[in-house]
Design an enzyme around this catalytic site. Sequence first.
Site, PDB file in Angstrom:
ATOM      1  N   THR A 125       0.975  -1.037   0.080  1.00  0.00           N
ATOM      2  CA  THR A 125       0.107  -0.146   0.061  1.00  0.00           C
ATOM      3  C   THR A 125       0.922   1.266  -0.041  1.00  0.00           C
ATOM      4  O   THR A 125       1.807   1.267   0.766  1.00  0.00           O
ATOM      5  CB  THR A 125      -0.862  -0.077   1.316  1.00  0.00           C
ATOM      6  OG1 THR A 125      -1.471   1.387   1.323  1.00  0.00           O
ATOM      7  CG2 THR A 125      -0.261  -0.117   2.422  1.00  0.00           C
ATOM      8  N   ASP A 127      -0.153   3.782   1.181  1.00  0.00           N
ATOM      9  CA  ASP A 127      -0.242   4.670   2.566  1.00  0.00           C
ATOM     10  C   ASP A 127       0.610   4.050   3.696  1.00  0.00           C
ATOM     11  O   ASP A 127       0.530   4.876   4.729  1.00  0.00           O
ATOM     12  CB  ASP A 127      -1.692   4.228   2.998  1.00  0.00           C
ATOM     13  CG  ASP A 127      -2.872   5.002   1.948  1.00  0.00           C
ATOM     14  OD1 ASP A 127      -2.416   5.777   1.054  1.00  0.00           O
ATOM     15  OD2 ASP A 127      -3.955   4.797   2.124  1.00  0.00           O
ATOM     16  N   VAL A 273      -1.904  10.685  -8.987  1.00  0.00           N
ATOM     17  CA  VAL A 273      -0.326  10.977  -9.757  1.00  0.00           C
ATOM     18  C   VAL A 273       0.486   9.909  -8.632  1.00  0.00           C
ATOM     19  O   VAL A 273       1.512   9.375  -8.951  1.00  0.00           O
ATOM     20  CB  VAL A 273      -0.037  12.438  -9.563  1.00  0.00           C
ATOM     21  CG1 VAL A 273       1.285  12.450 -10.123  1.00  0.00           C
ATOM     22  CG2 VAL A 273      -0.711  12.872 -10.881  1.00  0.00           C
TER      23      VAL A 273
END
Length: 344
Positions: A125, A127, A273
Amino acid sequence: MRVGMLTGGGDCPGLNAVMRAIVRKAERDFGDEVVGFLDGWRGVLEGRAVEATVERFRGSLPRGGTLLGTSRTNPLKIDGGPDRCRDQLRALGIDALIAIGGEDTLGVAATLSEMGVSVVGVPKTIDNDLGGTELTFGFDTAVAIATEAIDRLHTTAESHDRVMVVEVMGRHAGHIATWAGIAGGATMILIPEEPFDIDRVCEALRRRHAKGRYASIVVVAEGAVPKEGTMQVLSGERDEFGHVRLGGIGNSVAEEIEARTGFETRVTILGHVQRGGTPTAFDRVLATRFGVAAIDAVHDGAFGQMVALRCGEIVRVPISEAVRELKLVDPDLYHGVAEVFFAG
Ligand code: F6P
């Protein structure tokens, strides 16, 4: 052995590097056949798969996205979904499955593992909020992209003496915002872990700008939330894992800052992006190490385990442990380091 693999959830730079490593090691050292399921768990449910060979993955190391496709299909939300997955894997003669994904994809893997499916997890991920591992691949790339954007925004902000609000990804955790904010010299960083008070944000900006001509960069994680009752925010639709579609808090923050301070404010939402394009060298190496370790884990019979990075070493941790709790930003990094530079 006949080994299956899939990529689930949001795509992430480095996915192809993981799979390239799996197929190379599987073919070269173990003489395995590798099968790639298309579009994450949807491909397993529908029995859609392709032969994954060294040839198919040639040249894919620097390539973003995933050659197998991905989806947010959640078999746990479909009547009889987990049983259907197990039956399809059996029907296709899959001895073991490598699931490459974040908390949602690996949550499904944990359930299948409890049902007796031989599954190994690889953490993914941008994140970086998955438990059990210090880092996930894709995060370094996202931070590099966000940092470059902040660097570029500095010069235009300074030229116009504006406040620039930069919204970055980070649904539940503000790792990208914190790292890119520190690296880019942000004036303020707003993250989901620390509900913000817009009054205090504006006060700090006023203090900074009172010193003269000072542009400011405010980095906002998409999951950042205002303290209750301090500011209104919009909420969007939900996906199959129950996640609200985010992307918009940056606009609300920018509007409030301009309205309350009178400083001209602009907003940049980096969005996808951050997830597209080629992985950094660091992510290519991490992804390659994870891929090699995953096929090793399969051959050691380490099922129900996820490969992980701890203190620079690749280790194995139970998938169930990795998905139990999200990894949030270390308060020492946020309060002890990032905050030192807020509105200075
Ligand atoms: O994969 C994680 C993530 O990039 C989050 O940071 C973000 O909220 C989400 O995916 C966006 O998902 P989608 O691409 O489905 O809109």
